[in-house]
Design a protein around this motif. Structure first.
Motif, short mmCIF file in Angstrom:
data_model
loop_
_atom_site.label_atom_id
_atom_site.label_comp_id
_atom_site.label_asym_id
_atom_site.label_seq_id
_atom_site.Cartn_x
_atom_site.Cartn_y
_atom_site.Cartn_z
N GLN A 43 0.89 -1.16 0.00
CA GLN A 43 0.00 0.00 0.00
C GLN A 43 0.92 1.21 0.00
O GLN A 43 2.01 1.15 0.57
CB GLN A 43 -0.83 0.05 1.29
CG GLN A 43 -1.67 -1.18 1.56
CD GLN A 43 -2.86 -1.22 0.63
OE1 GLN A 43 -3.38 -0.19 0.23
NE2 GLN A 43 -3.28 -2.42 0.28
N ARG A 44 0.48 2.31 -0.57
CA ARG A 44 1.37 3.48 -0.64
C ARG A 44 1.85 3.92 0.75
O ARG A 44 2.97 4.40 0.90
CB ARG A 44 0.68 4.64 -1.35
CG ARG A 44 0.60 4.42 -2.87
CD ARG A 44 0.38 5.72 -3.58
NE ARG A 44 0.12 5.53 -5.01
CZ ARG A 44 1.04 5.65 -5.96
NH1 ARG A 44 2.28 5.96 -5.67
NH2 ARG A 44 0.72 5.48 -7.22
N ASN A 45 0.99 3.74 1.78
CA ASN A 45 1.42 4.23 3.09
C ASN A 45 2.50 3.37 3.74
O ASN A 45 2.97 3.67 4.82
CB ASN A 45 0.22 4.42 4.03
CG ASN A 45 -0.50 3.12 4.30
OD1 ASN A 45 0.02 2.04 3.96
ND2 ASN A 45 -1.68 3.18 4.91
N GLY A 167 -0.45 14.11 -8.64
CA GLY A 167 -0.33 13.93 -7.19
C GLY A 167 1.11 14.02 -6.68
O GLY A 167 1.36 13.87 -5.49
N GLN A 179 4.80 7.45 -1.96
CA GLN A 179 3.70 7.40 -0.98
C GLN A 179 2.43 8.08 -1.47
O GLN A 179 1.39 7.95 -0.85
CB GLN A 179 4.12 8.16 0.29
CG GLN A 179 5.33 7.63 0.97
CD GLN A 179 5.69 8.49 2.19
OE1 GLN A 179 5.02 9.47 2.50
NE2 GLN A 179 6.75 8.12 2.86
N PRO A 181 -0.74 9.10 -3.72
CA PRO A 181 -1.64 8.66 -4.79
C PRO A 181 -1.56 9.64 -5.96
O PRO A 181 -1.55 10.85 -5.76
CB PRO A 181 -3.03 8.72 -4.13
CG PRO A 181 -2.77 8.68 -2.66
CD PRO A 181 -1.42 9.30 -2.44
N GLY A 182 -1.44 9.10 -7.17
CA GLY A 182 -1.34 9.98 -8.34
C GLY A 182 0.03 10.59 -8.51
O GLY A 182 0.24 11.46 -9.35
N LEU A 185 3.30 7.01 -11.33
CA LEU A 185 2.27 6.14 -11.91
C LEU A 185 2.95 4.84 -12.32
O LEU A 185 3.58 4.77 -13.37
CB LEU A 185 1.63 6.83 -13.12
CG LEU A 185 1.12 8.26 -12.85
CD1 LEU A 185 0.64 8.91 -14.13
CD2 LEU A 185 0.00 8.24 -11.81
N SER A 189 -0.29 0.67 -9.98
CA SER A 189 -1.39 1.65 -9.88
C SER A 189 -2.12 1.82 -11.22
O SER A 189 -3.30 2.13 -11.23
CB SER A 189 -0.86 3.01 -9.40
OG SER A 189 0.03 3.58 -10.35
N GLU A 190 -1.44 1.58 -12.34
CA GLU A 190 -2.05 1.89 -13.64
C GLU A 190 -2.51 0.67 -14.44
O GLU A 190 -3.43 0.77 -15.24
CB GLU A 190 -1.07 2.70 -14.50
CG GLU A 190 -0.52 3.93 -13.83
CD GLU A 190 -1.60 4.84 -13.27
OE1 GLU A 190 -2.43 5.33 -14.06
OE2 GLU A 190 -1.63 5.05 -12.03
#
Ligand SMILES: Cc1cc2nc3c(=O)[nH]c(=O)nc-3n(C[C@H](O)[C@H](O)[C@H](O)COP(=O)(O)OP(=O)(O)OC[C@H]3O[C@@H](n4cnc5c(N)ncnc54)[C@H](O)[C@@H]3O)c2cc1C
Length: 495
Positions: A43-45, A167, A179, A181-182, A185, A189-190
């Motif tokens: 997860q990004r976090n 982002g 970290q 979103p956006g 990429l 995510s894409e």
């Protein structure tokens, strides 16, 4: 139904450019695909703003050459290099595809794999990852200072093509995982969700493929272990499919094929040969005193510029900012005539590191002279000889960069190792199971299929026949999509 009880049309090993892009194509075309990845889902976090080795060790696969001089970095996380690379995505100039191997005197590339043939696939990857040229406003100050050095020397330098979204907060920690979103990429995510939405994709993470073997009734089985185990451990799960695509990156796929040699006795003797580090040479520039401070590595999307000024004559490209300045400046750099350590060096670094030093990654089209085998544990063992061609490449680069620095008043820093002008490790290892028209000079045919093992493919950077002289990810992705396209067509599917 558990994954273990399902049947698949294709198993793909590795989820980087060579794996996730064909997974996307195949699932869209209706194939049932199992994607096996050694690394973790994320997860990004979970990503941190940290260059601490114990943190980066969870993202990077690190191999040291047998001489202990060069460090090679691969990836080990779901999404492969797309998650922790520096986002530079450029098409390879056509001249690189005409390279002739000096040892065989034959063209390194199959005659049907060239820039024009890859163009439609380049376009697809660019669209999937929203790759676009940055505006000058997005280029960091360090990138601006690099471009200015070239402009002041009468040479061109332009903005990079990046897969970056709105982002991005310009933190500069792209290689530690993004970290935001956006922001960066990446393939996860894409592209991943597009494959997942078809209902044709199953994924197994934290699982390493130890060996691959043909099965009597046709197809192949892959033998897996949990990723926290050594390759000496016995396999704990096995999956079977009519087709298997190996896309574990060169320091994943080549050792995997070596570990599988007992099952694949007809593998080409070219395995582990014709490997290049893309002509990577890393060094540091100090900007002229009259230039503005560039505020270190903190930047918009790392550095953001690239020069082709030396391409026509030398087939060399370069861009600034491939590693955090403190790492480069502190560890292995010296001023000419100076030492890489001691008080003088310490004061020089302290004074210049944040605002004056620019780490640079130069790449060139050099012969693929690196060799790989495996150690007792089944991991990559890399020999990177210092050949005449490499020495010549380093000398040309030295002359070119000395010329720039003398013209504009900057300074070129070289390595702290005697007899080595530049650091030659890096992030762009290519080949080892390369494509070729003949089995004597390659492991896979131009369609990516392993010679004498129909249905077994290699689609990642290890299939790339020679150095590209430019950041390779876009070409690896485009070539993987070309291989995926041909595979689908070969079984009567619609790509
Ligand atoms: C720090 C860094 C920065 C970079 N920056 C750039 C850049 O800006 N531009 C550029 O063009 N290139 C860049 N590169 C290089 C680029 O990312 C790689 O060339 C590219 O990712 C290679 O694609 P691949 O599919 O061959 O392998 P990868 O993308 O490395 O994917 C291979 C995957 O296979 C998995 N794997 C390995 N072994 C096994 C196994 N036995 N079983 C199951 N899974 C396995 C790995 O965990 C990994 O996820 C960078 C690389 C690094 C390390």
């Amino acid at each position: 139904m558990t994954i273990e009880n399902q049947s698949f049309d294709v198993i793909i090993v590795g989820s980087g450019y060579g794996g996730l892009l064909p997974a996307y194509q195949l699932t869209q075309a209706g194939f049932k695909v199992l994607l096996i990845e050694r690394g973790k889902a994320w997860q990004r976090n979970m990503f941190r703003h940290s260059w601490a080795p114990e943190y980066l060790g969870g993202l990077f696969d690190i191999s040291l050459s047998t001489s202990m001089k060069d460090i090679y970095r691969g990836s080990k996380i779901f999404g492969g290099g797309s998650v922790m690379n520096d986002k530079v995505h450029h098409r390879t100039p056509s001249e690189a595809f005409s390279f002739v191997d000096p040892d065989t005197k034959r063209a390194a590339w199959p005659s049907n794999v060239h820039r024009e043939a890859l163009n439609p696939f380049y376009k697809q990857v660019e669209e999937l990852l929203s790759i676009h040229q940055l505006s000058w406003e997005e280029v960091s100050r360090i990138g601006g200072n690099f471009a200015r050095m070239f402009a002041d020397a009468g040479l061109s330098c332009d903005r990079n093509n990046f897969n970056v979204g709105t982002g991005c907060v310009h933190c500069g920690f792209c290689e530690a995982g993004c970290q935001f979103p956006g922001g960066k990429l990446n393939l996860v995510s894409e592209v991943f969700h597009l494959a997942l939405e078809t209902g044709n994709l199953e994924v197994k993470v934290e699982t390493s493929v130890k060996t691959v073997a043909p099965v009597r009734s046709g197809g192949y089985e892959v033998h897996c272990i949990s990723s926290d185990k050594s390759y000496k451990a016995p396999a704990t799960s096995t999956f079977t499919a009519p087709r298997v695509i190996l896309a574990a990156g060169p320091i994943g796929t080549v050792p995997l094929l070596f570990r599988s040699k007992a099952h694949l006795p007809k593998l080409s003797s070219a395995l582990g040969k014709w490997i290049s580090n893309n002509g990577d040479m890393n060094f540091i520039l100090r900007t002229p005193d009259s230039y503005p401070d560039h505020l270190g590595f903190r930047s918009a999307t790392s550095t953001g510029v690239m020069t082709y000024a030396f391409w026509d004559e030398h087939h060399i490209t370069m861009h600034p900012g491939m590693a955090p300045i403190p790492v480069f400046a502190g560890v292995d750099a010296r001023r000419e005539g100076g030492l890489a350590w001691g008080l003088e060096h310490k004061h020089f670094v302290k004074k210049n590191v944040v605002n004056r030093l620019i780490p640079v990654n130069a790449m060139g089209v050099v012969p693929a002279e690196i060799k790989m085998e495996i150690d007792h544990d089944g991991n990559a063992k890399i020999h990177h000889p210092r050949t005449k061609a490499l020495e010549e490449h380093a000398n040309i680069l030295y002359r070119l960069m000395k010329g720039v620095c003398q013209t504009v008043g900057g300074e070129l820093l070289i390595t702290g190792i005697d007899g080595e002008l530049f650091d030659m490790g890096g992030n762009h290892i290519l080949g080892g199971a390369r494509m070729s028209e003949q089995k004597s000079t390659g492991v896979v045919n131009p369609s990516g299929e392993v010679f004498d093992y129909p249905g077994l493919y290699v689609s990642d950077a290890s299939s790339i026949p020679g150095s590209l002289g430019i950041n390779p990810a876009l070409t690896i992705g485009a070539n993987a999509m070309r291989i995926g396209h041909e595979l689908i067509r070969s079984v009567g599917g619609k790509p």
